[in-house]
Design a protein around this motif. Structure first.
Motif, PDB file in Angstrom:
ATOM      1  N   GLY A 197     -14.016   0.948  -7.075  1.00  0.00           N
ATOM      2  CA  GLY A 197     -13.334  -0.216  -6.533  1.00  0.00           C
ATOM      3  C   GLY A 197     -14.224  -1.445  -6.522  1.00  0.00           C
ATOM      4  O   GLY A 197     -15.391  -1.405  -6.909  1.00  0.00           O
ATOM      5  N   ASP A 198     -13.664  -2.561  -6.070  1.00  0.00           N
ATOM      6  CA  ASP A 198     -14.407  -3.813  -6.002  1.00  0.00           C
ATOM      7  C   ASP A 198     -15.334  -3.824  -4.793  1.00  0.00           C
ATOM      8  O   ASP A 198     -15.023  -3.248  -3.751  1.00  0.00           O
ATOM      9  N   ALA A 199     -16.455  -4.524  -4.930  1.00  0.00           N
ATOM     10  CA  ALA A 199     -17.492  -4.526  -3.894  1.00  0.00           C
ATOM     11  C   ALA A 199     -16.986  -5.056  -2.560  1.00  0.00           C
ATOM     12  O   ALA A 199     -17.386  -4.564  -1.499  1.00  0.00           O
ATOM     13  N   ASP A 200     -16.117  -6.038  -2.587  1.00  0.00           N
ATOM     14  CA  ASP A 200     -15.648  -6.680  -1.360  1.00  0.00           C
ATOM     15  C   ASP A 200     -14.178  -6.382  -1.091  1.00  0.00           C
ATOM     16  O   ASP A 200     -13.435  -7.231  -0.608  1.00  0.00           O
ATOM     17  N   ASP A 201     -13.776  -5.154  -1.378  1.00  0.00           N
ATOM     18  CA  ASP A 201     -12.367  -4.795  -1.223  1.00  0.00           C
ATOM     19  C   ASP A 201     -12.250  -3.354  -0.742  1.00  0.00           C
ATOM     20  O   ASP A 201     -12.886  -2.451  -1.298  1.00  0.00           O
ATOM     21  N   SER A 202     -11.449  -3.147   0.283  1.00  0.00           N
ATOM     22  CA  SER A 202     -11.257  -1.801   0.839  1.00  0.00           C
ATOM     23  C   SER A 202      -9.949  -1.166   0.379  1.00  0.00           C
ATOM     24  O   SER A 202      -9.462  -0.226   0.995  1.00  0.00           O
ATOM     25  N   MET A 203      -9.368  -1.665  -0.727  1.00  0.00           N
ATOM     26  CA  MET A 203      -8.130  -1.090  -1.259  1.00  0.00           C
ATOM     27  C   MET A 203      -8.335   0.381  -1.629  1.00  0.00           C
ATOM     28  O   MET A 203      -9.309   0.748  -2.283  1.00  0.00           O
ATOM     29  N   ASP A 204      -7.413   1.206  -1.221  1.00  0.00           N
ATOM     30  CA  ASP A 204      -7.444   2.638  -1.501  1.00  0.00           C
ATOM     31  C   ASP A 204      -7.183   2.880  -2.984  1.00  0.00           C
ATOM     32  O   ASP A 204      -6.174   2.438  -3.531  1.00  0.00           O
ATOM     33  N   ASP A 205      -8.078   3.600  -3.660  1.00  0.00           N
ATOM     34  CA  ASP A 205      -7.887   3.934  -5.073  1.00  0.00           C
ATOM     35  C   ASP A 205      -7.758   5.440  -5.285  1.00  0.00           C
ATOM     36  O   ASP A 205      -7.933   5.938  -6.389  1.00  0.00           O
ATOM     37  N   GLN A 206      -7.447   6.155  -4.184  1.00  0.00           N
ATOM     38  CA  GLN A 206      -7.278   7.602  -4.299  1.00  0.00           C
ATOM     39  C   GLN A 206      -6.061   8.108  -3.533  1.00  0.00           C
ATOM     40  O   GLN A 206      -5.382   9.018  -3.977  1.00  0.00           O
ATOM     41  N   GLY A 207      -5.775   7.532  -2.373  1.00  0.00           N
ATOM     42  CA  GLY A 207      -4.569   7.875  -1.638  1.00  0.00           C
ATOM     43  C   GLY A 207      -4.775   8.547  -0.299  1.00  0.00           C
ATOM     44  O   GLY A 207      -3.923   8.449   0.600  1.00  0.00           O
ATOM     45  N   HIS A 208      -5.892   9.233  -0.134  1.00  0.00           N
ATOM     46  CA  HIS A 208      -6.122  10.007   1.083  1.00  0.00           C
ATOM     47  C   HIS A 208      -6.227   9.123   2.318  1.00  0.00           C
ATOM     48  O   HIS A 208      -5.656   9.423   3.376  1.00  0.00           O
ATOM     49  N   GLY A 209      -6.954   8.016   2.211  1.00  0.00           N
ATOM     50  CA  GLY A 209      -7.120   7.123   3.349  1.00  0.00           C
ATOM     51  C   GLY A 209      -5.808   6.502   3.797  1.00  0.00           C
ATOM     52  O   GLY A 209      -5.559   6.327   5.000  1.00  0.00           O
ATOM     53  N   THR A 210      -4.952   6.174   2.828  1.00  0.00           N
ATOM     54  CA  THR A 210      -3.644   5.618   3.153  1.00  0.00           C
ATOM     55  C   THR A 210      -2.790   6.655   3.870  1.00  0.00           C
ATOM     56  O   THR A 210      -2.071   6.332   4.827  1.00  0.00           O
ATOM     57  N   ALA A 211      -2.874   7.918   3.433  1.00  0.00           N
ATOM     58  CA  ALA A 211      -2.088   8.986   4.053  1.00  0.00           C
ATOM     59  C   ALA A 211      -2.516   9.220   5.502  1.00  0.00           C
ATOM     60  O   ALA A 211      -1.669   9.291   6.407  1.00  0.00           O
ATOM     61  N   THR A 212      -3.820   9.349   5.746  1.00  0.00           N
ATOM     62  CA  THR A 212      -4.293   9.598   7.106  1.00  0.00           C
ATOM     63  C   THR A 212      -4.039   8.398   8.012  1.00  0.00           C
ATOM     64  O   THR A 212      -3.673   8.552   9.182  1.00  0.00           O
ATOM     65  N   SER A 213      -4.205   7.204   7.469  1.00  0.00           N
ATOM     66  CA  SER A 213      -3.930   5.994   8.249  1.00  0.00           C
ATOM     67  C   SER A 213      -2.451   5.892   8.578  1.00  0.00           C
ATOM     68  O   SER A 213      -2.066   5.456   9.678  1.00  0.00           O
ATOM     69  N   GLY A 214      -1.615   6.297   7.625  1.00  0.00           N
ATOM     70  CA  GLY A 214      -0.175   6.283   7.857  1.00  0.00           C
ATOM     71  C   GLY A 214       0.236   7.222   8.973  1.00  0.00           C
ATOM     72  O   GLY A 214       1.111   6.905   9.786  1.00  0.00           O
ATOM     73  N   ILE A 215      -0.400   8.397   9.040  1.00  0.00           N
ATOM     74  CA  ILE A 215      -0.108   9.346  10.120  1.00  0.00           C
ATOM     75  C   ILE A 215      -0.394   8.700  11.470  1.00  0.00           C
ATOM     76  O   ILE A 215       0.407   8.788  12.411  1.00  0.00           O
ATOM     77  N   ILE A 216      -1.531   8.027  11.565  1.00  0.00           N
ATOM     78  CA  ILE A 216      -1.922   7.405  12.830  1.00  0.00           C
ATOM     79  C   ILE A 216      -0.969   6.264  13.195  1.00  0.00           C
ATOM     80  O   ILE A 216      -0.510   6.159  14.336  1.00  0.00           O
ATOM     81  N   VAL A 217      -0.658   5.417  12.233  1.00  0.00           N
ATOM     82  CA  VAL A 217       0.215   4.263  12.504  1.00  0.00           C
ATOM     83  C   VAL A 217       1.613   4.713  12.920  1.00  0.00           C
ATOM     84  O   VAL A 217       2.210   4.174  13.864  1.00  0.00           O
TER      85      VAL A 217
END
Length: 299
Positions: A197-217
């Protein structure tokens, strides 16, 4: 760990300056820098050097290999004589980069003999291997986390209440912050500790972080926000040094998150030498008032 974070969040509803030293050798200090420079150096190590070694542990009578990079992580309050070709010091942690495993092992034994907490830089993952005892996830309700945590019942209780904002730091693969589920529930954090990914960007490029964050939200009231700290790369992997860099970065923040969530793991890592420095860093966060959740089933 996402479920644990949800439970802790719902429980909450109820109820300085740092410097590092970058040096080419233990007796030559070449630069002092901030926590940002320390993190950049760790990312550089992980991107540039990919030589792996293996430790062997035993699980259910079977040998399991734990991968590690040619780096050592040491808790030390002073520079150390070493045979590394590059190193970075921050606060009371030093990370040494080696060219070969033999040199690393020699320094590892030397540091241990000095009574220092020393760790190999082990590789972590966001996913479990499939074994004969693994759950068939095709038979599991996709909303199992939401259901098992009792989130729907809890949300009904708290949804009309006025509580202070709670921030959950997601040490993971990043977050797809463009997804509609994170509208008004996402705190921007443009820093990337991973090797993709880009140095100054936290965009998910795999999917796992979005899934776990979605559970919490989806499982918490609207006052709960998620904040990404991208550590795992597009393959879902990272190292101990990257996790420590992210935790130290959080420790250095003036406005720290309330909860840190780490949904990652490795084989029997707590029984290996690498747990000591990471445990120390986690303890500092806990002592500062941050609750830390870690996955128990990823290995």
């Amino acid at each position: 760990s996402a479920i644990l974070a949800v439970v802790l969040i719902l429980s909450v509803c109820i109820s300085g300056v740092y410097y590092c030293i970058i040096s080419d050798s233990a007796d030559k200090i070449t630069q002092t820098a901030s926590i940002d420079e320390f993190c950049l150096k760790i990312v550089e190590f992980n991107k540039k050097y990919k030589t792996l070694g293996n430790d062997v542990c035993e699980i259910d009578g079977k040998p399991v290999f734990n991968r590690y990079e040619n780096r050592l992580i040491v808790k030390t309050a002073k520079p150390l004589l070493n045979n590394a070709f590059d190193s970075v010091y921050y606060d009371d942690i030093a990370v040494f980069q080696y060219t070969d495993d033999k040199t690393l092992q020699n320094d590892f034994e030397k540091f241990k003999a000095q009574g220092l907490s020393v760790s190999r830089d082990y590789v972590y993952s966001d996913c479990a291997d499939i074994t004969e005892n693994a759950v068939d996830y095709n038979t599991v309700d996709k909303n199992y986390a939401y259901t098992d945590s009792g989130a729907s019942y809890a949300r009904k209780i708290f949804e009309n209440s006025n509580y202070d904002e709670i921030t959950v730091a997601m040490i993971d693969t990043g977050i797809d912050y463009n997804h509609e589920v994170f509208k008004d529930r996402y705190i921007e954090n443009n820093i990337n500790f991973s090797t993709s990914g880009d140095a100054d960007d936290s965009m998910d490029d795999q999917g796992h972080g979005t899934a776990t964050s979605g559970i919490i939200v989806l499982s918490t009231p609207n006052n709960v926000k998620v904040k990404p700290y991208k550590v795992l790369n597009s393959d879902g992997c990272c190292t101990s040094s990257q996790i420590i860099a992210a935790l130290e970065y959080i420790m250095a923040e003036k406005d720290r998150p309330d909860i840190v969530n780490m949904s990652l793991g490795g084989y029997d890592l707590l029984n290996l030498d690498n747990s000591t420095v990471e445990s120390y860093t986690v303890s500092k966060l806990i002592d500062s008032g941050v609750t830390v959740c870690a996955a128990a089933g990823n290995e």
